[in-house]
Design a protein around this motif. Structure first.
Motif, short mmCIF file in Angstrom:
data_model
loop_
_atom_site.label_atom_id
_atom_site.label_comp_id
_atom_site.label_asym_id
_atom_site.label_seq_id
_atom_site.Cartn_x
_atom_site.Cartn_y
_atom_site.Cartn_z
N LYS A 230 0.83 -1.21 0.00
CA LYS A 230 0.00 0.00 0.00
C LYS A 230 0.87 1.26 0.00
CE LYS A 230 -3.58 -2.64 0.08
NZ LYS A 230 -3.05 -3.96 0.15
N THR A 231 0.22 2.42 0.00
CA THR A 231 0.92 3.70 -0.13
C THR A 231 2.01 3.88 0.91
OG1 THR A 231 -1.07 4.64 -1.07
CG2 THR A 231 0.59 6.20 -0.30
N ILE A 232 1.68 3.61 2.16
CA ILE A 232 2.71 3.54 3.21
C ILE A 232 2.56 2.20 3.90
CG2 ILE A 232 2.76 6.04 3.56
CD1 ILE A 232 1.36 5.52 6.29
N THR A 233 3.57 1.79 4.61
CA THR A 233 3.51 0.48 5.26
C THR A 233 3.89 0.56 6.73
OG1 THR A 233 4.16 -1.84 5.12
CG2 THR A 233 5.87 -0.21 4.65
N SER A 234 3.32 -0.33 7.49
CA SER A 234 3.77 -0.62 8.84
C SER A 234 4.08 -2.11 8.89
CB SER A 234 2.69 -0.24 9.86
OG SER A 234 1.50 -0.97 9.61
N CYS A 235 4.23 -2.68 7.72
CA CYS A 235 4.51 -4.10 7.46
C CYS A 235 3.26 -4.96 7.61
CB CYS A 235 5.62 -4.63 8.35
SG CYS A 235 7.15 -3.68 8.22
N GLU A 236 2.29 -4.50 8.37
CA GLU A 236 1.02 -5.20 8.54
C GLU A 236 0.03 -4.20 9.11
OE1 GLU A 236 1.27 -6.99 13.02
OE2 GLU A 236 1.98 -8.28 11.42
N GLY A 237 -1.21 -4.59 9.16
CA GLY A 237 -2.20 -3.77 9.85
C GLY A 237 -2.80 -2.68 9.00
N GLY A 238 -3.36 -1.70 9.70
CA GLY A 238 -4.03 -0.62 9.01
C GLY A 238 -4.57 0.42 9.97
N ILE A 239 -5.48 1.21 9.45
CA ILE A 239 -6.05 2.33 10.19
C ILE A 239 -7.57 2.24 10.02
CG2 ILE A 239 -6.22 4.85 10.30
CD1 ILE A 239 -3.42 4.83 8.84
N GLU B 297 -14.86 2.54 20.50
CA GLU B 297 -14.58 1.81 21.74
C GLU B 297 -14.65 0.30 21.50
OE1 GLU B 297 -13.32 0.82 25.32
OE2 GLU B 297 -13.25 2.84 24.49
N GLU B 298 -15.66 -0.14 20.75
CA GLU B 298 -15.78 -1.57 20.43
C GLU B 298 -14.56 -2.05 19.65
OE1 GLU B 298 -19.49 -2.25 18.39
OE2 GLU B 298 -20.67 -1.45 20.05
N MET B 299 -14.08 -1.25 18.71
CA MET B 299 -12.91 -1.64 17.91
C MET B 299 -11.65 -1.68 18.79
SD MET B 299 -13.56 0.05 14.16
CE MET B 299 -14.21 1.62 14.67
N ARG B 300 -11.51 -0.73 19.72
CA ARG B 300 -10.35 -0.76 20.62
C ARG B 300 -10.37 -2.02 21.48
NH1 ARG B 300 -10.79 4.88 20.41
NH2 ARG B 300 -12.42 4.98 22.00
N GLU B 301 -11.55 -2.40 21.97
CA GLU B 301 -11.66 -3.62 22.78
C GLU B 301 -11.26 -4.85 21.97
OE1 GLU B 301 -15.53 -3.94 24.58
OE2 GLU B 301 -15.35 -1.96 25.53
N ILE B 302 -11.74 -4.93 20.74
CA ILE B 302 -11.39 -6.06 19.87
C ILE B 302 -9.89 -6.07 19.62
CG2 ILE B 302 -11.62 -7.01 17.54
CD1 ILE B 302 -14.58 -6.00 17.65
N ARG B 303 -9.33 -4.90 19.29
CA ARG B 303 -7.89 -4.79 19.05
C ARG B 303 -7.10 -5.29 20.26
NH1 ARG B 303 -5.78 0.95 19.68
NH2 ARG B 303 -6.21 0.28 21.81
N ASP B 304 -7.48 -4.82 21.45
CA ASP B 304 -6.73 -5.18 22.65
C ASP B 304 -6.83 -6.65 22.99
OD1 ASP B 304 -5.96 -2.55 22.82
OD2 ASP B 304 -7.39 -2.02 24.40
N LYS B 305 -7.94 -7.29 22.63
CA LYS B 305 -8.13 -8.71 22.93
C LYS B 305 -7.51 -9.61 21.86
CE LYS B 305 -12.40 -8.13 25.50
NZ LYS B 305 -13.85 -8.31 25.47
N CYS B 306 -7.53 -9.15 20.63
CA CYS B 306 -7.16 -10.03 19.52
C CYS B 306 -5.75 -9.79 18.98
CB CYS B 306 -8.15 -9.87 18.39
SG CYS B 306 -9.81 -10.35 18.86
N SER B 307 -5.48 -8.61 18.56
CA SER B 307 -4.17 -8.38 17.96
C SER B 307 -3.83 -6.91 18.07
CB SER B 307 -4.16 -8.81 16.49
OG SER B 307 -5.02 -7.99 15.74
N ARG B 308 -2.68 -6.66 18.56
CA ARG B 308 -2.22 -5.30 18.70
C ARG B 308 -0.93 -5.18 17.89
NH1 ARG B 308 -3.70 -1.89 23.01
NH2 ARG B 308 -2.67 0.08 22.66
N MET B 309 -0.79 -4.09 17.18
CA MET B 309 0.40 -3.88 16.38
C MET B 309 1.64 -3.84 17.28
SD MET B 309 1.24 -0.70 13.83
CE MET B 309 0.07 -1.17 12.58
N SER B 310 2.70 -4.49 16.85
CA SER B 310 3.94 -4.47 17.63
C SER B 310 4.57 -3.07 17.57
CB SER B 310 4.94 -5.49 17.07
OG SER B 310 5.43 -5.05 15.82
N GLU B 311 5.43 -2.79 18.51
CA GLU B 311 6.07 -1.48 18.54
C GLU B 311 6.93 -1.26 17.30
OE1 GLU B 311 8.04 -0.66 22.25
OE2 GLU B 311 6.26 -1.24 23.39
#
Length: 180
Positions: free
Chosen positions: A33-42, A52-66
């Motif tokens: 894509k145009t820019i990369t973080s190697c995975e993930g998105g916005i 808030e629902e998306m933050r909860e899902i993110r925190d439980k399922c997969s969080r981008m590494s530092e």
């Protein structure tokens, strides 16, 4: 009953002016894509409850590494230069190739990639194999729609990454077109 949500897939749209984000719009930051973080998105939303629902899902399922976040932030700083370079490549292709570009006017940067309609595409693809990094995309989900099938048989994606040598790409394509 719960109200249906409108969520747009705008994977290639980072840098575009979006006319509407619906309840949410998803942008991709994977490697192509145009820019990369190697995975993930916005994910964009104006809905506080949905956010808030998306933050909860993110925190439980997969969080981008530092490290992925650091890569993404570094690329984000370069976004204006990347978009300007992609636009220059798109304009070069548009003025030097005999193909009509596929424009993505509302949901993407029209210069995010160069999709064009090419007669005898499959023959050209064979000639370009190993010489130019090209992609054939857009296989219709539903077969038997004449216009859709026709466009799908002609679409060709040309490279628009910032380091591409667009002059070499054009020269190679023109040479291969003489053989088709």
């Amino acid at each position: 009953t719960e109200e249906a949500k409108v969520i747009y897939d705008a994977a290639y749209s980072l840098g575009a002016e979006l006319p509407d984000i619906g309840d949410a719009t998803v942008l991709s930051t994977t490697a192509t894509k145009t820019i990369t973080s190697c995975e993930g998105g916005i994910i964009l939303t104006n809905d506080a409850k949905l956010a808030e629902e998306m933050r909860e899902i993110r925190d439980k399922c997969s969080r981008m590494s530092e490290i992925n976040a650091v890569v993404g932030l570094a690329y984000l700083e370069m976004l204006p230069k990347i978009l300007a370079r992609k636009k220059a490549i798109f304009e070069y292709y548009s003025s030097h190739l005999p193909f009509k570009p596929q424009r993505i006017s509302l949901w993407g940067t029209s210069y995010g990639y160069y999709g064009c309609l090419v007669p005898n595409r499959d023959e050209l693809v064979k000639k370009l194999e190993g010489k130019v990094e090209i992609r054939v995309r857009y296989k219709p989900w539903v077969k038997g729609l004449p216009t859709t099938d026709d466009i799908a048989s002609k679409i060709l994606i040309l490279p628009c990454y910032p380091d591409v040598d667009e002059q070499q790409v054009v020269q190679t394509i023109k040479e291969c077109l003489e053989q088709v």
